[in-house]
Design a protein around this motif. Structure first.
Motif, PDB file in Angstrom:
ATOM      1  N   THR A 201       0.714  -1.243  -0.390  1.00 52.61           N
ATOM      2  CA  THR A 201      -0.154   0.082  -0.142  1.00 52.61           C
ATOM      3  C   THR A 201       0.791   1.100  -0.085  1.00 52.61           C
ATOM      4  O   THR A 201       2.079   1.487   0.729  1.00 52.61           O
ATOM      5  N   SER A 323     -12.588   1.492 -10.014  1.00 50.82           N
ATOM      6  CA  SER A 323     -12.880   1.049  -7.960  1.00 50.82           C
ATOM      7  C   SER A 323     -12.748   0.097  -8.037  1.00 50.82           C
ATOM      8  O   SER A 323     -12.508  -0.822  -7.296  1.00 50.82           O
ATOM      9  N   GLU A 325      -9.976  -2.028  -5.502  1.00 50.73           N
ATOM     10  CA  GLU A 325      -8.617  -1.895  -4.753  1.00 50.73           C
ATOM     11  C   GLU A 325      -7.578  -2.726  -5.382  1.00 50.73           C
ATOM     12  O   GLU A 325      -6.134  -2.225  -5.297  1.00 50.73           O
ATOM     13  N   ALA A 345      -7.422   6.277  -3.709  1.00 53.66           N
ATOM     14  CA  ALA A 345      -8.836   5.662  -2.829  1.00 53.66           C
ATOM     15  C   ALA A 345      -8.691   6.261  -1.722  1.00 53.66           C
ATOM     16  O   ALA A 345      -7.221   6.440  -0.985  1.00 53.66           O
ATOM     17  N   ARG A 347      -8.575   6.667   2.300  1.00 53.63           N
ATOM     18  CA  ARG A 347      -8.973   5.813   3.790  1.00 53.63           C
ATOM     19  C   ARG A 347      -7.346   5.762   4.812  1.00 53.63           C
ATOM     20  O   ARG A 347      -6.952   6.427   4.263  1.00 53.63           O
ATOM     21  N   PRO A 348      -8.419   5.521   5.775  1.00 55.16           N
ATOM     22  CA  PRO A 348      -7.272   5.577   7.405  1.00 55.16           C
ATOM     23  C   PRO A 348      -5.724   4.716   6.921  1.00 55.16           C
ATOM     24  O   PRO A 348      -5.599   4.528   6.245  1.00 55.16           O
ATOM     25  N   TRP A 349      -5.008   5.623   7.156  1.00 53.11           N
ATOM     26  CA  TRP A 349      -4.023   5.544   7.497  1.00 53.11           C
ATOM     27  C   TRP A 349      -2.890   6.052   8.631  1.00 53.11           C
ATOM     28  O   TRP A 349      -3.164   7.082   9.106  1.00 53.11           O
ATOM     29  N   ALA A 357      -6.600  10.426   7.355  1.00 50.75           N
ATOM     30  CA  ALA A 357      -6.794   9.653   5.644  1.00 50.75           C
ATOM     31  C   ALA A 357      -6.416  10.657   5.262  1.00 50.75           C
ATOM     32  O   ALA A 357      -5.709  11.946   4.674  1.00 50.75           O
ATOM     33  N   THR A 362      -3.091   0.736  -4.069  1.00 50.15           N
ATOM     34  CA  THR A 362      -1.881  -0.519  -3.747  1.00 50.15           C
ATOM     35  C   THR A 362      -1.777  -1.216  -4.387  1.00 50.15           C
ATOM     36  O   THR A 362      -2.512  -1.191  -6.009  1.00 50.15           O
TER      37      THR A 362
END
Length: 409
Positions: A201, A323, A325, A345, A347-349, A357, A362
């Motif tokens: 990621t 879309s 992932e 996108a 996403r939490p990190w 965010a 990926t």
């Protein structure tokens, strides 16, 4: 004398149909010149020649389907002179045994050769293509053109005069052939190549910020897409991990110094091609953006070049705009690796011990265990991640300092 043979335009190509010639006997040709158009199961491809010379004879006519490796034409090498008609055979001369006196050639004999070579009425390439779409056999028609040539108008007239409706256009057949070709190549890949898969990621905040700044005030046609930055990063990372760039042939890995990235492109009617962008790591990003746009347009218009289909050293597939992932691809033989990118996108990190965010991406790697192992694959993904944190350096085509090799499995 040089033989110009039908090249393999990918691991999934066994044969091709010659659609048209761009040269004729007597024409001088230069290395890299497009001399013919060949229809594969995926697209009509402009075939280039890789020797200088003069066309001596065209051995395959438009509309003929021939296997890969078939001689399409012969060429005279630079400085080579064609033997004059009736020249004595090698070994003849004053000391050779006397030959029987030549028999006079009658006009009927002289005319026999071209007649035998054109037993069927000639058919124009456009007419043959249209006839195939309509399910007609042009070789059994009498044409209205010169010397009875079957023209496009003859095909349309024949179709209009039929009582039964014409079969569906060639698109379903082409789709069927394309799916068969893709399935054959991928089946071979999974059967012969010991795949291993890795993923990582990648935070993309720095790369997106740089792209937004770069695109400010720029015309839409000149804006740069993330895909170009990703392609360039892949090429630069491969300089550090060359075990992933090249071909596995004849029981050994053959590395490639140049990075020709095969770009997976979905076609409007369905199907997939992966023509090459050449020397991806050595070109400015703006040039790559232009070349990528041109490649996509020509791929979807069915107008690719043989060099783009025959020499990708690695394939890159990007399904982010759909879309997806994560994508784990299948290696396209004889290549030894495929890189996949999913959607970009927010996403939490966890960064600096805090949850935030961030735009994340990926990246995946499918690689051939005969050419590399998980350690090299992990190094590649680490290089890719680090490069995308420094987009301004990447844009200048300067590679940051390489990571130190650590332990791996």
């Amino acid at each position: 004398m040089i033989e110009f043979k039908l090249p393999s335009l990918g691991a999934d190509m066994d044969e091709g149909t010659l659609l048209t010639w761009h040269v004729k006997p007597g024409d001088a040709v230069k290395r890299g010149q497009v001399v013919a158009v060949v229809d594969t199961s995926k697209a009509a491809v402009d075939v280039e020649i890789w020797q200088d010379g003069v066309v001596a004879e065209l051995l395959v006519q438009a509309g003929e389907k021939v296997p890969v490796g078939t001689a399409l034409a012969t060429l005279l090498a630079p400085g080579e002179v064609a033997a004059p008609a009736g020249a004595p055979a090698p070994g003849s001369g004053p000391l050779a045994a006397p030959a029987a006196p030549p028999q006079p050639v009658t006009p009927q004999v002289q005319e026999a050769q071209p007649t035998s070579m054109t037993a069927r009425h000639p058919v124009s390439p456009a007419a043959r293509k249209r006839a195939k779409e309509l399910g007609l056999d042009p070789d059994n028609m009498k044409g209205s053109g010169t010397q009875g040539a079957v023209t496009l108008a003859d095909i349309e007239a024949a179709a209009a005069g039929r009582v039964t409706p014409a079969p569906a256009a060639s698109t379903p057949d082409r789709q069927k052939e394309m799916r068969k070709a893709i399935a054959a190549a991928m089946s071979r890949s999974k059967r012969e190549i010991p795949h291993y898969y890795l993923s990582d990621t990648i935070p993309m905040a720095a790369a997106i910020a740089w792209l937004q700044q770069r695109n400010e005030g720029v015309a839409i046609t000149e804006r740069m897409l993330p895909a170009v930055l990703l392609l360039h990063a892949v090429a630069v990372a491969l300089r550090r991990v060359p075990q992933l760039n090249g071909f596995y042939r004849d029981g050994a890995f053959q590395p490639s110094r140049a990075v020709h990235a095969g770009v997976a492109i979905s076609l409007r009617g369905g199907g997939l091609v992966a023509p090459a962008l050449h020397d991806v790591g050595d070109k400015p990003l703006a040039q790559l953006m232009h070349e990528l746009g041109d490649l996509v347009r020509r791929a979807r218009a069915g107008s690719l070049r043989s060099s783009e289909m025959s020499d990708p050293t690695i394939t890159v597939t990007n399904l982010g705009d759909q879309s997806v992932e994560t994508v784990f691809g299948v290696i396209y033989p004889p290549q030894v690796a495929l890189v996949g990118f999913g959607s970009l996108a927010v996403r939490p990190w966890v960064q600096d011990g805090k949850v935030c965010a961030l735009p994340l991406l990926t990246a995946t790697l499918a690689a051939d265990h005969r050419a590399s192992d998980g350690h090299q694959g992990a190094l590649f993904l680490a290089e890719l991640r680090d490069l995308l944190q420094q987009p301004q350096i990447l844009a200048e085509n300067i590679a940051p300092a390489a990571n130190q090799e650590g332990t791996g499995t």
